[in-house]
Design an enzyme around this catalytic site. Sequence first.
Site, PDB file in Angstrom:
ATOM      1  N   CYS A 192      60.901  21.887  37.392  1.00 20.23           N
ATOM      2  CA  CYS A 192      59.990  22.549  38.326  1.00 20.23           C
ATOM      3  C   CYS A 192      58.722  21.706  38.427  1.00 20.23           C
ATOM      4  O   CYS A 192      57.997  21.526  37.456  1.00 20.23           O
ATOM      5  CB  CYS A 192      59.693  23.951  37.810  1.00 20.23           C
ATOM      6  SG  CYS A 192      58.564  24.854  38.866  1.00 20.23           S
TER       7      CYS A 192
ATOM      8  N   CYS B 160      49.538  35.648  41.554  1.00 18.39           N
ATOM      9  CA  CYS B 160      49.888  34.337  40.988  1.00 18.39           C
ATOM     10  C   CYS B 160      48.722  33.754  40.206  1.00 18.39           C
ATOM     11  O   CYS B 160      47.592  33.701  40.698  1.00 18.39           O
ATOM     12  CB  CYS B 160      50.298  33.381  42.115  1.00 18.39           C
ATOM     13  SG  CYS B 160      50.722  31.736  41.520  1.00 18.39           S
TER      14      CYS B 160
ATOM     15  N   GLY C 170      50.760  24.772  43.410  1.00 16.69           N
ATOM     16  CA  GLY C 170      50.434  24.262  44.738  1.00 16.69           C
ATOM     17  C   GLY C 170      51.422  24.643  45.817  1.00 16.69           C
ATOM     18  O   GLY C 170      52.487  25.190  45.550  1.00 16.69           O
TER      19      GLY C 170
ATOM     20  N   SER D 227      59.961  25.198  47.808  1.00 17.70           N
ATOM     21  CA  SER D 227      59.541  26.586  48.002  1.00 17.70           C
ATOM     22  C   SER D 227      58.208  26.625  48.719  1.00 17.70           C
ATOM     23  O   SER D 227      57.271  25.920  48.353  1.00 17.70           O
ATOM     24  CB  SER D 227      59.427  27.267  46.635  1.00 17.70           C
ATOM     25  OG  SER D 227      59.018  28.611  46.791  1.00 17.70           O
TER      26      SER D 227
ATOM     27  N   SER E   4      58.773  32.263  49.868  1.00 20.59           N
ATOM     28  CA  SER E   4      58.181  33.324  49.042  1.00 20.59           C
ATOM     29  C   SER E   4      57.823  34.494  49.943  1.00 20.59           C
ATOM     30  O   SER E   4      56.710  34.587  50.438  1.00 20.59           O
ATOM     31  CB  SER E   4      56.926  32.782  48.340  1.00 20.59           C
ATOM     32  OG  SER E   4      57.289  31.764  47.441  1.00 20.59           O
ATOM     33  N   LEU E   5      58.777  35.381  50.160  1.00 18.27           N
ATOM     34  CA  LEU E   5      58.566  36.478  51.123  1.00 18.27           C
ATOM     35  C   LEU E   5      57.768  37.618  50.482  1.00 18.27           C
ATOM     36  O   LEU E   5      56.706  37.991  50.965  1.00 18.27           O
ATOM     37  CB  LEU E   5      59.917  36.957  51.650  1.00 18.27           C
ATOM     38  CG  LEU E   5      59.835  37.939  52.815  1.00 18.27           C
ATOM     39  CD1 LEU E   5      59.185  37.312  54.034  1.00 18.27           C
ATOM     40  CD2 LEU E   5      61.221  38.471  53.171  1.00 18.27           C
TER      41      LEU E   5
ATOM     42  N   ASN F 284      55.864  38.085  36.446  1.00 18.87           N
ATOM     43  CA  ASN F 284      55.470  37.508  35.161  1.00 18.87           C
ATOM     44  C   ASN F 284      53.977  37.727  34.963  1.00 18.87           C
ATOM     45  O   ASN F 284      53.178  37.261  35.767  1.00 18.87           O
ATOM     46  CB  ASN F 284      55.775  36.005  35.133  1.00 18.87           C
ATOM     47  CG  ASN F 284      57.265  35.751  35.107  1.00 18.87           C
ATOM     48  OD1 ASN F 284      57.981  36.275  34.266  1.00 18.87           O
ATOM     49  ND2 ASN F 284      57.750  34.971  36.058  1.00 18.87           N
TER      50      ASN F 284
ATOM     51  N   CYS G 296      57.531  31.579  36.433  1.00 18.54           N
ATOM     52  CA  CYS G 296      57.003  31.552  37.809  1.00 18.54           C
ATOM     53  C   CYS G 296      55.621  32.171  37.870  1.00 18.54           C
ATOM     54  O   CYS G 296      55.412  33.280  37.404  1.00 18.54           O
ATOM     55  CB  CYS G 296      57.892  32.371  38.741  1.00 18.54           C
ATOM     56  SG  CYS G 296      59.551  31.807  38.830  1.00 18.54           S
TER      57      CYS G 296
END
Length: 371
Positions: free
Chosen positions: A113, A127, A175, A207, A229-230, A306, A349
């Site tokens: 990732c 986030c 980012g 993504s 990312s809906l 998370n 994530c």
Amino acid sequence: MQIPFPPASLGRNLVGLSRAALAAEMADFGAEPFRARQLWHWIYHRGVTDFAAMTSLSKGFRERLATQYKLRRPIVSRTLASTDGTRKWLLQFPDGQEVETVHIPEEDRGTLCVSAQVGCTLTCSFCHTGTQRLVRNLGAAEIVGQVMIARDALGEWPSPQADRQLTNLVLMGMGEPLFNYDNVAEALQIVMDPEGLSISRRKITLSTAGVVPMIRRCGAELGVNLAVSLHAVRDDIRDRLVPLNRKYPIAELLDACRTYPGASNARRITFEYVMLKGVNDSPADARELVRLLAGIPAKVNLIPFNPWPGAPYECSPDAAIAAFSDIVFAAGYSAPVRTPRGRDILAACGQLKSASVKLRPKSEAEAIPAA
Ligand code: SAH
């Protein structure tokens, strides 16, 4: 006394140059075209970090290269290992800025990732990266460098053709990759080159939070898999979760997905959906999601939220996630629940964040260019 050559630390980095740029650089340097091909092989297939190791080149040429050029990787400033095998590297660049890169081993594959920016301008409210204040774009070398560091750590040089621990690449780190499209594209062209790192576009997923005008280009020029990312099915809720939605609302985003070049039932677009308790996790939300996805070759990836220090949300209960997944699945879409990996080292994530000081206010839509 005059110094005959530039100090070694000033040498131009050859890592991150496209094939064409490397060829042009070598032409300027007075080397024949096949030298650029040899260098490419040593840099990206063999992974060498020192010109002296390039034994197919004459000693004199190697020495001359070393006076002018560098093969620079990011510096690993910290490595963390999770109890589940996930590894996270904090990487530092010459200007002192840092990003995180994560390797997630699974039985049948290993996914790296990769980050596209230092920090992020999107400020998605769930986030952790969005709380980081400094943002700058990564250069192509800094993106490719993340892959090379992982290959170093996994002992995967020369690039193995089979039995790799690094099989897949996801641009799902820090980012927004489509806010740094040119550098991401240049880096991916290097990563995909079959005579080098050789990770195929079918094993790469980019993504995005939904930078609609860049989505088509990404598909047409890079042909990588797309993840979106809906996270919500109504604009009022998505506006709060993903503020970019105010610029590119759900209907426009889904239109771009409907026409994504290369998407098919065999290569579906992944819709990521973070499960937030009481916010977006009801059966009605699941039914609306199914309605919205009609006509798009889609699969859904449900991500249990998370947590991070001070986060204003909670993860949906298991039963709510299972009920949501069942509704989407019954409509014919695959809807697995993403197993959180590396939570104990804040590698899952949305947990990535590197300490950095403020350089510019975050209100700007796009980040500061790469150093
Ligand atoms: N900017 C891009 C790349 C980041 S990918 C994008 O938005 O797609 C990281 C993924 O993790 C995104 O789907 C993001 O929305 C999701 N994510 C962010 N924070 C999270 C959290 N705390 N828990 C679970 N998923 C999260």
